[in-house]
Motif scaffolding. Structure first.
Motif, PDB file in Angstrom:
ATOM      1  N   LEU A  92       0.830  -1.209   0.000  1.00 31.00           N
ATOM      2  CA  LEU A  92       0.000   0.000   0.000  1.00 31.00           C
ATOM      3  C   LEU A  92       0.867   1.264   0.000  1.00 31.00           C
ATOM      4  O   LEU A  92       0.500   2.275  -0.608  1.00 31.00           O
ATOM      5  CB  LEU A  92      -0.950  -0.005   1.188  1.00 31.00           C
ATOM      6  N   ASP A  93       2.031   1.208   0.681  1.00 25.03           N
ATOM      7  CA  ASP A  93       2.973   2.332   0.602  1.00 25.03           C
ATOM      8  C   ASP A  93       3.467   2.504  -0.833  1.00 25.03           C
ATOM      9  O   ASP A  93       3.608   3.627  -1.333  1.00 25.03           O
ATOM     10  CB  ASP A  93       4.181   2.102   1.517  1.00 25.03           C
ATOM     11  N   ALA A  95       1.842   1.674  -3.518  1.00 21.29           N
ATOM     12  CA  ALA A  95       0.724   2.232  -4.286  1.00 21.29           C
ATOM     13  C   ALA A  95       0.679   3.750  -4.125  1.00 21.29           C
ATOM     14  O   ALA A  95       0.469   4.483  -5.105  1.00 21.29           O
ATOM     15  CB  ALA A  95      -0.591   1.610  -3.833  1.00 21.29           C
ATOM     16  N   SER A  96       0.870   4.222  -2.904  1.00 23.24           N
ATOM     17  CA  SER A  96       0.864   5.663  -2.648  1.00 23.24           C
ATOM     18  C   SER A  96       1.989   6.357  -3.407  1.00 23.24           C
ATOM     19  O   SER A  96       1.798   7.434  -3.994  1.00 23.24           O
ATOM     20  CB  SER A  96       0.991   5.905  -1.141  1.00 23.24           C
ATOM     21  N   ASN A  99       1.148   6.504  -7.133  1.00 25.61           N
ATOM     22  CA  ASN A  99       0.149   7.541  -7.395  1.00 25.61           C
ATOM     23  C   ASN A  99       0.784   8.916  -7.464  1.00 25.61           C
ATOM     24  O   ASN A  99       0.404   9.749  -8.292  1.00 25.61           O
ATOM     25  CB  ASN A  99      -0.933   7.517  -6.315  1.00 25.61           C
ATOM     26  N   LEU A 118      -5.256  -5.849  -5.496  1.00 28.90           N
ATOM     27  CA  LEU A 118      -5.177  -4.909  -4.374  1.00 28.90           C
ATOM     28  C   LEU A 118      -4.628  -3.563  -4.834  1.00 28.90           C
ATOM     29  O   LEU A 118      -5.169  -2.504  -4.488  1.00 28.90           O
ATOM     30  CB  LEU A 118      -4.296  -5.493  -3.266  1.00 28.90           C
ATOM     31  N   LEU A 119      -3.571  -3.592  -5.631  1.00 29.89           N
ATOM     32  CA  LEU A 119      -3.010  -2.346  -6.157  1.00 29.89           C
ATOM     33  C   LEU A 119      -4.025  -1.602  -7.016  1.00 29.89           C
ATOM     34  O   LEU A 119      -4.102  -0.369  -6.981  1.00 29.89           O
ATOM     35  CB  LEU A 119      -1.743  -2.635  -6.970  1.00 29.89           C
ATOM     36  N   GLN A 121      -7.082  -1.344  -6.658  1.00 28.28           N
ATOM     37  CA  GLN A 121      -8.035  -0.608  -5.817  1.00 28.28           C
ATOM     38  C   GLN A 121      -7.451   0.681  -5.258  1.00 28.28           C
ATOM     39  O   GLN A 121      -8.190   1.568  -4.823  1.00 28.28           O
ATOM     40  CB  GLN A 121      -8.482  -1.491  -4.644  1.00 28.28           C
ATOM     41  N   LYS A 122      -6.120   0.785  -5.284  1.00 27.19           N
ATOM     42  CA  LYS A 122      -5.458   1.884  -4.576  1.00 27.19           C
ATOM     43  C   LYS A 122      -4.759   2.885  -5.493  1.00 27.19           C
ATOM     44  O   LYS A 122      -4.336   3.941  -5.021  1.00 27.19           O
ATOM     45  CB  LYS A 122      -4.423   1.314  -3.593  1.00 27.19           C
ATOM     46  N   VAL A 123      -4.586   2.551  -6.769  1.00 20.59           N
ATOM     47  CA  VAL A 123      -3.870   3.456  -7.671  1.00 20.59           C
ATOM     48  C   VAL A 123      -4.817   3.993  -8.736  1.00 20.59           C
ATOM     49  O   VAL A 123      -5.847   3.396  -9.035  1.00 20.59           O
ATOM     50  CB  VAL A 123      -2.664   2.762  -8.357  1.00 20.59           C
ATOM     51  N   ASP A 124      -4.454   5.131  -9.301  1.00 19.42           N
ATOM     52  CA  ASP A 124      -5.252   5.733 -10.365  1.00 19.42           C
ATOM     53  C   ASP A 124      -4.934   5.118 -11.725  1.00 19.42           C
ATOM     54  O   ASP A 124      -5.701   5.262 -12.673  1.00 19.42           O
ATOM     55  CB  ASP A 124      -4.990   7.249 -10.420  1.00 19.42           C
TER      56      ASP A 124
END
Length: 312
Positions: A92-93, A95-96, A99, A118-119, A121-124
C-alpha cells in the motif's frame, strides 16, 4: 470493436468471449505491424508505463517494455530488489508512491495471488496483471490463444492438452478460462500430486497418463516444473518426471500429426520437454509465442489507454 468494459486487466476469468475475440483481433493487427517493421509511436505518447516486477522475469517484462516503447510510452522498469520494498515498504505504501508519480499504466508481477487486484483498488493507473502467485497470467493466455488461432485458424472445437505442473501454474488457470470460454476442449495431464483438487469442476478432463491425455490432441501445451513453489515429495525426481510426463517424440506421436507444441518458458529441457521436440520447426511454436507476446501486450496497452482517455 466493442468498447472494452474493464479499467484493468487482472484475470481472464469473467472476460466475455466477444472481448477476448476483439483483443485477439487487435493483437493480430499489431503482429502484422511488427512484422512489417513499422511502429505506432504516437498512440501512447505522453503516457507513463511502469513495470513493477516483484518476481524475476525475462520474457514478460521485456515484452511489456518493448510493447510500451513501440506505442510511444515512457517506460520505467522498477527493480524491486533495490527498491524501498526490499527495505520493508508495504504494498500500500508502494501504491501511494506510484500515485504520486502519476503513472498511467502499471504492469505488476507478484508472488502473492491477488496483489495486482489490491493495487488496482489503490492506484489511479490502469493495472495489468503480469502473473500473481498461482492465480492468473492473463496476457500469457491471450498470446497462447493468438498463436493457436494463427496456426489453426480457430479456437473453437480444438482439443488442447495442458501437461505437467498444473497445480502451481497461473498460466494453466488463465488458459483453462480462456480456452473454455472460446469452446475448446481442455485436458489436464499430469501426476495426481501436481493436479489441483477437484480440477474437473473447472469443466476440463483430467488424465494421469500422458499417452491417453495426448490421444487426438490438436495442441500440446507443456508447463514448467515449478520447484520453487513445491513442497518436498510432490515429484520423485526430474528423471522420473521426464520418463512419465516429459514430452518426447514417442509421447507426441499419440497426438494428431499436425499437433502444435507449446511452452510458456523458461523451459527445463530434459525435464518437461525434450530438446528435439522443443526445436522441431514443423511442430513447435514456442518461438512464435514469444513474438505474439509483444503483439498481445501492445493490444492490451492500447485498449486500456483508450479507457483512460474515455475516463479523463
Amino acid at each position: 470493436m466493442l468498447p472494452f468494459p474493464h479499467r484493468h486487466l487482472l484475470a481472464i476469468q469473467g472476460l466475455e468471449p466477444p472481448y477476448i475475440a476483439d483483443l485477439l483481433d487487435l493483437a493480430e493487427s499489431y503482429a502484422l505491424l511488427n512484422r512489417s517493421g513499422k511502429t505506432q509511436r504516437d498512440l501512447l505518447r505522453g503516457r507513463t508505463l511502469i513495470n513493477l516486477f516483484f518476481e524475476d522475469s525475462t520474457r514478460t517484462r521485456t515484452s511489456f517494455e518493448l510493447a510500451g516503447k513501440r506505442l510511444g510510452a515512457d517506460v520505467i522498469n522498477m527493480s524491486v530488489s533495490t527498491s524501498s520494498v526490499n527495505k520493508g515498504e508495504t504494498l500500500l505504501d508502494t501504491a501511494s508512491t506510484l500515485n504520486a508519480m502519476h503513472c498511467d499504466l502499471l504492469v505488476v508481477r507478484h508472488a502473492q495471488s491477488g496483489a495486482p487486484a489490491l493495487l488496482a483498488q489503490k492506484v489511479d493507473a490502469a493495472v495489468i496483471n503480469a502473473g500473481d502467485g498461482t492465480h492468473e497470467h492473463p496476457t500469457q493466455a491471450l498470446l497462447d490463444a493468438l498463436t493457436i488461432r494463427r496456426r489453426k485458424g480457430r479456437l473453437e472445437n480444438l482439443v488442447v492438452a495442458i501437461c505437467g505442473d498444473v497445480l502451481h501454474s497461473r498460466v494453466a488457470r488463465s488458459n483453462i478460462h480462456l480456452l473454455s470460454a472460446m469452446n475448446s476442449r481442455v485436458r489436464l495431464v499430469g501426476p495426481p500430486t501436481l493436479m489441483p483438487a477437484a480440477a474437473e469442476r473447472m469443466g476440463v478432463e483430467v488424465f494421469h497418463d500422458m499417452r491417453q491425455g495426448l490421444a487426438g490432441a490438436d495442441v500440446v501445451m507443456m508447463l514448467r516444473l515449478q520447484k520453487e513453489r513445491m513442497q518436498a515429495g510432490l515429484v520423485p525426481s526430474s528423471r522420473e518426471f521426464f520418463r512419465f510426463y516429459g514430452l518426447d517424440a514417442e509421447k507426441l506421436a499419440f497426438a494428431k500429426p499436425d499437433a502444435l507444441v507449446m511452452h510458456p518458458g523458461p523451459m527445463n529441457r530434459g525435464v518437461e520437454i525434450d530438446s528435439a521436440v522443443a526445436d522441431d520447426p514443423a511442430r513447435s511454436v514456442i518461438g512464435e509465442q514469444v513474438e505474439m507476446g509483444v503483439a498481445v501486450r501492445m493490444a492490451v496497452l492500447d485498449l486500456l489507454a483508450r479507457q483512460l482517455r474515455r475516463n479523463a
